[in-house]
Every structure is written in structure tokens, then in C-alpha cells.
Write an enzyme that holds these catalytic residues in place. Structure first.
Site, PDB file in Angstrom:
ATOM      1  N   GLU A 194       0.888  -1.179   0.000  1.00  0.00           N
ATOM      2  CA  GLU A 194       0.000   0.000   0.000  1.00  0.00           C
ATOM      3  C   GLU A 194       0.926   1.229   0.000  1.00  0.00           C
ATOM      4  O   GLU A 194       0.950   1.987  -0.961  1.00  0.00           O
ATOM      5  CB  GLU A 194      -0.910  -0.022   1.232  1.00  0.00           C
ATOM      6  CG  GLU A 194      -1.851   1.179   1.343  1.00  0.00           C
ATOM      7  CD  GLU A 194      -2.676   1.194   2.644  1.00  0.00           C
ATOM      8  OE1 GLU A 194      -2.337   0.467   3.598  1.00  0.00           O
ATOM      9  OE2 GLU A 194      -3.668   1.958   2.686  1.00  0.00           O
ATOM     10  N   ASP A 221     -12.180   1.412   4.644  1.00  0.00           N
ATOM     11  CA  ASP A 221     -12.700   2.105   5.835  1.00  0.00           C
ATOM     12  C   ASP A 221     -13.737   3.142   5.382  1.00  0.00           C
ATOM     13  O   ASP A 221     -13.460   4.348   5.389  1.00  0.00           O
ATOM     14  CB  ASP A 221     -11.548   2.803   6.574  1.00  0.00           C
ATOM     15  CG  ASP A 221     -10.456   1.824   6.977  1.00  0.00           C
ATOM     16  OD1 ASP A 221     -10.654   1.103   7.970  1.00  0.00           O
ATOM     17  OD2 ASP A 221      -9.438   1.753   6.270  1.00  0.00           O
TER      18      ASP A 221
HETATM   19  N1  HPA Z   1      -3.950   0.018   5.768  1.00  0.00           N
HETATM   20  C1  HPA Z   1      -3.389  -0.399   6.890  1.00  0.00           C
HETATM   21  N2  HPA Z   1      -4.048  -0.510   8.026  1.00  0.00           N
HETATM   22  C2  HPA Z   1      -5.337  -0.210   8.057  1.00  0.00           C
HETATM   23  C3  HPA Z   1      -5.976   0.231   6.923  1.00  0.00           C
HETATM   24  C4  HPA Z   1      -5.243   0.338   5.707  1.00  0.00           C
HETATM   25  O1  HPA Z   1      -5.733   0.716   4.627  1.00  0.00           O
HETATM   26  N3  HPA Z   1      -7.257   0.461   7.291  1.00  0.00           N
HETATM   27  C5  HPA Z   1      -7.378   0.152   8.593  1.00  0.00           C
HETATM   28  N4  HPA Z   1      -6.207  -0.245   9.065  1.00  0.00           N
HETATM   29 ZN    ZN Z   2      -7.153  -2.121   4.854  1.00  0.00          ZN
END
Ligand code: HPA
Ligand code: ZN
Length: 326
Positions: A199, A278
């Protein structure tokens, strides 16, 4: 039929969703009030104004703060029920959702309080809405290995309720290798493994998730495109990537949805899916993610149908269960 109607109509599954990330400000204030908890914002509007993030960490700080008002089993039930009611209206027929036990156990809430509330809501929605589900327990990667091991121990009595384990929270500086031993134990206990990787972190973290944590699905995975050999491996093994376009936009993983790597990934035959991550914080549930992505990238109905089909292929439904939809 408009694209919007088409998206709404097709059955979909959600595979990357943090239940704590569905906590809408209105419900947060209601639950805070009944628990005599103070929120650091004077109103729902003030709180919503704080939802501007430059990166993952800025979001996580607010996300963990919001979760602090969840105390009782009923709170976790109400949180989960509100999400399921929303997805029912969007024709999501199956969900595989994350919960973060350490966010709660670290502040003295019992593991059983958290899981009982979430699980009962999932069972009720299967009864009432026909939504099937799997539950994934996610370890917070900014915490240490010992804390993850303790959490895994706490989960063992609930093995029948929890299908898989995952890895989330602050990615950079917390590589999958930090949790190799915990995941080995989880695999031994029969859990399926997944992990957030690529990510904000590098392609190397995706390799580690595959090679060390033995994951069969990657959450996000955007950065795989930096490494041709990795792309080839993900394609060959058809390892699903659970993409979250509005999350990527809000956390500045992409600067514009028009630059989202999804079309390039589809072109390369990667098994990609669309998810909301989220939704209370990123401005959209599943259908909004599909719609905004389709508009920005000018996706055809056939491509949208492929993405919905991928969501079933990538799920943990049995082949027989999948047949009903694909
Ligand atoms: N990335 C990492 N941790 C997380 C995320 C995310 O997109 N959403 C909630 N915790
Ligand atoms: Zn996530």
C-alpha cells in the site's frame, strides 16, 4: 441501464473491510454518549472536517481514537449491524471482514466482548438479509510479535468463528517478516493468511507476505507493479489483490483516481477486486468505490462485471457456493 444502476444491481462480495473503519460519526457520538466518553470534537460536522489525510498514519491516528468509545458487546454489535444494513442496500451478498482485536484489548476490553458483538451481528444478518460472511482477525503490525502471539492465543477458543488472520496498520518499517513466526503458528492452527502489503510499503513486502507468511490474498498490493517478476508470480498463481480505490485516493497512495493502477493490473491479468477498506472515513462504501472508479477510469459494464466476478473468485466461498453467482 446507467452505470450506476448496473453497479447497484450486480451481486458483489466485499473482501477488504475493517469493521472499525465503518464507524460513522453519528453512531460514534451516540455510543460515546451512552458510555460517558468524550470525543475531542464538538459535533459530527467538526469531526468530519478532521477527515483529511496526507498518508496512512494520519488516518490511523484518527481511526484508533474513534474506536476508543467502543466498550460493550452491544457497541460492537451496533457497529457491525450498521455496516451490514448498509451493504445489504448495495447488493453485497457476501463479506469477509477484518477486526483489529488489539485496538480494543490494549485498552482493557475483553477479546470475547469484541468478537461476540461482531459475530452476533454477522449471524443475524445472515438470518435476516441472507448475507454470508467470513471473519478475519488482523494483527496490528506497529505492535510487537509478543502482542500478536498473545492475540492469537486469545483467538484459539474462537477458531470456528475466525477463518483467517491478516496484518494491518502502519506498513513502512513493519515488514511481514516481523510476524513470520506468528503466521507460522496461525497456519498450523488452520487459519488462512492474508496481509496488507504494497500500500505504502515496497514490492519487497509483497514478496515477504507470499514467501514468509504464505498468504493466499494480498490486501492492496498496488506497488507490485514496480516488480515485473512479482507481477508474473501473482498472475501465475492468480493471487487476488483487494484494491481500495477511494482509500488510495484519500490516503494519497494515488493523487487522482484517473491515475489508479487498476486498468494496468487488469491488462496484466492480475486478479483484482474493488473494496471499501474504511468507508466511514474515505467517503464511500462498495458501490461508491465501483462508481467513482468506473467514472474516473471509464470502465465498461463488461469490466465492472469482471470485477464483481473476481470478487467471488477471490473469496473463500466454496466452489459450489461461487457457482450460484459466477
Ligand atoms: N492500511 C493499513 N491498516 C489499516 C488500513 C489500511 O488501509 N485500514 C485500517 N487499518
Ligand atoms: Zn485495509
Amino acid at each position: 441501464m446507467t452505470i450506476e444502476e448496473f453497479i447497484k444491481k450486480i451481486p458483489k462480495t466485499e473482501l477488504h473491510l475493517h469493521i472499525e473503519g465503518t464507524f460513522e460519526p453519528e453512531l460514534m457520538f451516540e455510543i460515546a454518549k451512552r458510555n460517558n466518553k468524550i470525543i475531542n470534537y464538538s459535533s459530527v460536522e467538526e469531526l468530519k472536517k478532521a477527515y483529511h489525510f496526507n498518508n496512512l498514519q494520519e488516518f490511523l491516528d484518527i481511526y484508533y481514537e474513534g474506536a476508543n468509545v467502543l466498550i460493550t458487546e452491544q457497541d460492537f454489535y451496533d457497529l457491525t449491524w450498521a455496516y451490514l444494513t448498509k451493504v445489504y442496500s448495495q447488493n453485497i451478498v457476501h463479506v469477509e471482514i477484518f477486526f483489529d482485536p488489539q485496538t480494543h484489548t490494549d485498552r482493557g476490553i475483553a477479546f470475547e466482548t469484541v468478537i461476540n458483538g461482531i459475530y452476533k451481528a454477522l449471524e443475524d444478518s445472515q438470518q435476516e438479509y441472507g448475507i454470508t460472511f467470513k471473519l478475519i482477525m488482523s494483527f496490528l503490525r506497529h505492535l510487537d510479535e509478543a502482542s500478536a502471539f498473545k492475540t492469537l492465543e486469545e483467538a484459539l477458543p474462537y477458531k470456528d468463528w475466525i477463518s483467517g488472520v491478516g496484518l494491518d496498520s502502519s506498513e513502512v518499517g513493519n515488514p511481514p517478516s516481523k510476524f513470520e513466526r506468528v503466521f507460522a503458528k496461525a497456519l498450523e492452527e488452520g487459519f488462512i493468511t492474508v496481509a496488507h502489503a504494497g500500500e505504502e510499503g515496497p514490492a519487497e513486502y509483497i514478496w515477504e507476505a507470499l514467501d514468509l507468511l504464505k498468504v493466499t490474498r494480498i490486501d492492496h498490493g498496488n506497488r507490485c507493479l514496480d516488480d515485473e517478476n512479482l507481477v508474473q508470480k501473482l498472475v501465475d498463481l492468480q493471487i487476488p489483490l483487494t484494491l481500495c480505490p477511494l482509500s488510495n485516493l484519500e490516503l494519497k497512495v494515488v493523487q487522482d483516481l484517473k491515475e489508479h493502477p487498476l486498468p494496468k493490473m487488469m491488462e496484466k491479468n492480475l486478479l483484482v477486486t474493488i473494496n471499501s477498506d474504511d468507508p466511514a472515513y474515505f467517503g464511500g462504501y462498495m458501490n461508491e468505490n465501483y462508481l467513482e472508479t468506473a467514472k474516473a477510469l471509464q470502465l465498461s459494464k463488461a469490466e465492472i462485471a469482471t470485477l464483481a466476478k473476481n470478487s467471488f473468485t477471490a473469496s473463500w466461498l466454496t466452489d459450489q457456493e461461487k457457482e450460484e453467482y459466477i
